[in-house]
Design a protein around this motif. Structure first.
Motif, mmCIF file in Angstrom:
data_model
loop_
_atom_site.group_PDB
_atom_site.id
_atom_site.type_symbol
_atom_site.label_atom_id
_atom_site.label_comp_id
_atom_site.label_asym_id
_atom_site.label_seq_id
_atom_site.Cartn_x
_atom_site.Cartn_y
_atom_site.Cartn_z
ATOM 1 N N UNK A 118 0.813 -1.219 0.000
ATOM 2 C CA UNK A 118 0.000 0.000 0.000
ATOM 3 C C UNK A 118 0.842 1.263 0.000
ATOM 4 N N UNK A 119 1.828 1.328 0.876
ATOM 5 C CA UNK A 119 2.642 2.541 0.980
ATOM 6 C C UNK A 119 3.351 2.840 -0.339
ATOM 7 N N UNK A 120 3.826 1.807 -1.001
ATOM 8 C CA UNK A 120 4.496 2.016 -2.290
ATOM 9 C C UNK A 120 3.540 2.649 -3.299
ATOM 10 N N UNK A 121 2.279 2.198 -3.301
ATOM 11 C CA UNK A 121 1.283 2.754 -4.225
ATOM 12 C C UNK A 121 0.994 4.209 -3.899
ATOM 13 N N UNK A 122 0.877 4.509 -2.608
ATOM 14 C CA UNK A 122 0.620 5.894 -2.183
ATOM 15 C C UNK A 122 1.771 6.818 -2.592
ATOM 16 N N UNK A 123 3.002 6.356 -2.356
ATOM 17 C CA UNK A 123 4.181 7.170 -2.679
ATOM 18 C C UNK A 123 4.260 7.442 -4.176
ATOM 19 N N UNK A 124 4.039 6.418 -4.975
ATOM 20 C CA UNK A 124 4.111 6.562 -6.428
ATOM 21 C C UNK A 124 3.031 7.519 -6.926
ATOM 22 N N UNK A 125 1.813 7.379 -6.397
ATOM 23 C CA UNK A 125 0.737 8.287 -6.791
ATOM 24 C C UNK A 125 1.076 9.732 -6.402
ATOM 25 N N UNK A 126 1.615 9.907 -5.220
ATOM 26 C CA UNK A 126 1.947 11.244 -4.731
ATOM 27 C C UNK A 126 2.990 11.915 -5.622
ATOM 28 N N UNK A 127 4.033 11.156 -5.987
ATOM 29 C CA UNK A 127 5.097 11.742 -6.797
ATOM 30 C C UNK A 127 4.634 12.025 -8.219
ATOM 31 N N UNK A 128 3.758 11.182 -8.742
ATOM 32 C CA UNK A 128 3.199 11.454 -10.069
ATOM 33 C C UNK A 128 2.417 12.767 -10.045
ATOM 34 N N UNK A 129 1.594 12.947 -9.022
ATOM 35 C CA UNK A 129 0.792 14.164 -8.921
ATOM 36 C C UNK A 129 1.663 15.387 -8.656
ATOM 37 N N UNK A 130 2.671 15.239 -7.815
ATOM 38 C CA UNK A 130 3.555 16.366 -7.504
ATOM 39 C C UNK A 130 4.322 16.852 -8.728
ATOM 40 N N UNK A 131 4.690 15.908 -9.601
ATOM 41 C CA UNK A 131 5.505 16.282 -10.759
ATOM 42 C C UNK A 131 4.718 16.477 -12.039
ATOM 43 N N UNK A 132 3.401 16.388 -11.947
ATOM 44 C CA UNK A 132 2.567 16.468 -13.139
ATOM 45 C C UNK A 132 2.357 17.922 -13.548
ATOM 46 N N UNK A 133 3.052 18.325 -14.577
ATOM 47 C CA UNK A 133 3.000 19.723 -15.022
ATOM 48 C C UNK A 133 1.727 20.042 -15.799
ATOM 49 N N UNK A 134 1.206 19.066 -16.509
ATOM 50 C CA UNK A 134 0.053 19.315 -17.378
ATOM 51 C C UNK A 134 -1.274 19.097 -16.666
ATOM 52 N N UNK A 135 -1.241 18.369 -15.548
ATOM 53 C CA UNK A 135 -2.484 18.052 -14.853
ATOM 54 C C UNK A 135 -3.305 17.002 -15.571
ATOM 55 N N UNK A 136 -2.689 16.287 -16.502
ATOM 56 C CA UNK A 136 -3.385 15.239 -17.255
ATOM 57 C C UNK A 136 -2.605 13.932 -17.159
ATOM 58 N N UNK A 137 -3.260 12.821 -17.511
ATOM 59 C CA UNK A 137 -2.554 11.551 -17.533
ATOM 60 C C UNK A 137 -3.405 10.395 -17.062
ATOM 61 N N UNK A 138 -2.733 9.248 -16.928
ATOM 62 C CA UNK A 138 -3.392 8.018 -16.490
ATOM 63 C C UNK A 138 -2.564 7.385 -15.382
ATOM 64 N N UNK A 139 -3.238 7.028 -14.297
ATOM 65 C CA UNK A 139 -2.599 6.365 -13.156
ATOM 66 C C UNK A 139 -3.306 5.036 -12.948
ATOM 67 N N UNK A 140 -2.533 3.973 -12.887
ATOM 68 C CA UNK A 140 -3.138 2.649 -12.780
ATOM 69 C C UNK A 140 -2.444 1.840 -11.692
ATOM 70 N N UNK A 141 -3.254 1.199 -10.841
ATOM 71 C CA UNK A 141 -2.743 0.376 -9.750
ATOM 72 C C UNK A 141 -3.013 -1.097 -10.027
ATOM 73 N N UNK A 142 -2.052 -1.953 -9.653
ATOM 74 C CA UNK A 142 -2.271 -3.399 -9.695
ATOM 75 C C UNK A 142 -2.648 -3.856 -8.291
ATOM 76 N N UNK A 143 -3.891 -4.316 -8.142
ATOM 77 C CA UNK A 143 -4.360 -4.836 -6.863
ATOM 78 C C UNK A 143 -4.444 -6.359 -6.966
ATOM 79 N N UNK A 144 -5.530 -6.944 -6.502
ATOM 80 C CA UNK A 144 -5.683 -8.403 -6.514
ATOM 81 C C UNK A 144 -7.121 -8.746 -6.165
ATOM 82 N N UNK A 145 -7.591 -9.910 -6.619
ATOM 83 C CA UNK A 145 -8.933 -10.351 -6.218
ATOM 84 C C UNK A 145 -8.998 -10.613 -4.716
ATOM 85 N N UNK A 146 -7.833 -10.763 -4.062
ATOM 86 C CA UNK A 146 -7.847 -10.941 -2.607
ATOM 87 C C UNK A 146 -8.265 -9.663 -1.893
#
Length: 257
Positions: A118-146
């Motif tokens: 979970x923490x890795x996903x949060x960190x990656x999302x945060x850095x993508x948003x912090x560095x996103x100059x255009x305010x556009x894009x696609x963010x995708x997470x790999x979860x699990x049926x569990x």
């Protein structure tokens, strides 16, 4: 179908094996510029060397980095954005289902599993948003049926994967319409050297019975099948899809809904 991914700037965490490596190869085959990371320096260097042979004309960056480390992940994103002047697509793929089998793991084990998944996903999302100059894009997470149902997987892992689904849905609502956020929940996926491979080596008959009795398609999924879905959801062809958690499990969860 033309996914129009040529030249798109992509980052994939945990990209050296299994689903992550298949995602990296999938984007490269579509002509995207791909950056990926892994904690294992020897492994990522060898894989990068192999990828450059297979995709000789591709634009490829690699980073030895731990996705659970905020500072290292920040450095990765800053390096990519500096090199490419932005990112279009980010795939958070780091995860580890290995844990203990008691109903509730020790606090140390629980925290470790949450940090990895979970923490890795949060960190990656945060850095993508912090560095996103255009305010556009696609963010995708790999979860699990569990993360969707109680299958008997380790409790800490299931909770972490459920939290990723909640994270993706909340971000999707709050970042729309400019940034799309989706989640994929795979079922049982086989890759050489993976956890299912280890289980098969120990008791192939037992694993065959499990798959035959619980998965209507009576087989494992492949990393490439997951990667194909990632590519589609990341593309302009999926421009009206956000906030979705797409299950790809051979029908395993059909009886639960």
């Amino acid at each position: 179908m033309n996914l129009n991914l040529k030249g798109k700037r992509v980052f994939v965490s945990g990209g050296t094996r299994g689903i992550g490596l298949a995602i990296v190869k999938g984007f490269l085959s579509e002509g995207a510029h791909v950056a990926f990371s892994s904690r294992n320096e020897e492994s990522i260097k060898q894989i990068t060397k192999d990828l450059k042979k297979e995709f000789s004309d591709s634009v490829l960056l690699y980073f030895v980095s731990d996705a659970t480390d905020p500072e290292k992940t920040k450095d990765v994103f800053e390096s990519i954005i500096s090199e490419w002047n932005g990112l279009d697509i980010v795939v958070s793929n780091v995860g580890d289902g290995r844990s203990t089998q008691e109903p509730l793991q020790s606090s140390e084990q629980f925290e470790s599993t949450m940090r990895t998944n979970l923490k890795s996903a949060e960190i990656i999302a945060r850095e993508f948003l912090n560095g996103n100059k255009t305010g556009k894009g696609s963010l995708l997470f790999i979860s699990s049926i569990t993360g969707l149902e109680a299958f008997g997987a380790p409790t800490d892992y299931s909770v972490a994967k459920a939290a990723i689904i909640a994270l993706s849905k909340n971000l999707a609502r709050k970042l729309a319409p400019d940034i799309r956020v989706n989640c994929i929940s795979p079922g049982n996926v086989y890759s050489p050297g993976g956890s299912w491979d280890e289980k098969i080596q120990k008791d192939p008959e037992r694993i065959k019975k499990i798959i035959d009795s619980t998965v209507p398609m009576k087989r494992f999924g492949t990393p490439e099948e997951i990667a194909d879905l990632v590519l589609f959801l990341s593309s302009e062809r999926a421009s009206f899809i956000t906030g979705s958690c797409v299950v790809i499990d051979g029908g395993q969860t059909v009886g639960f809904h």
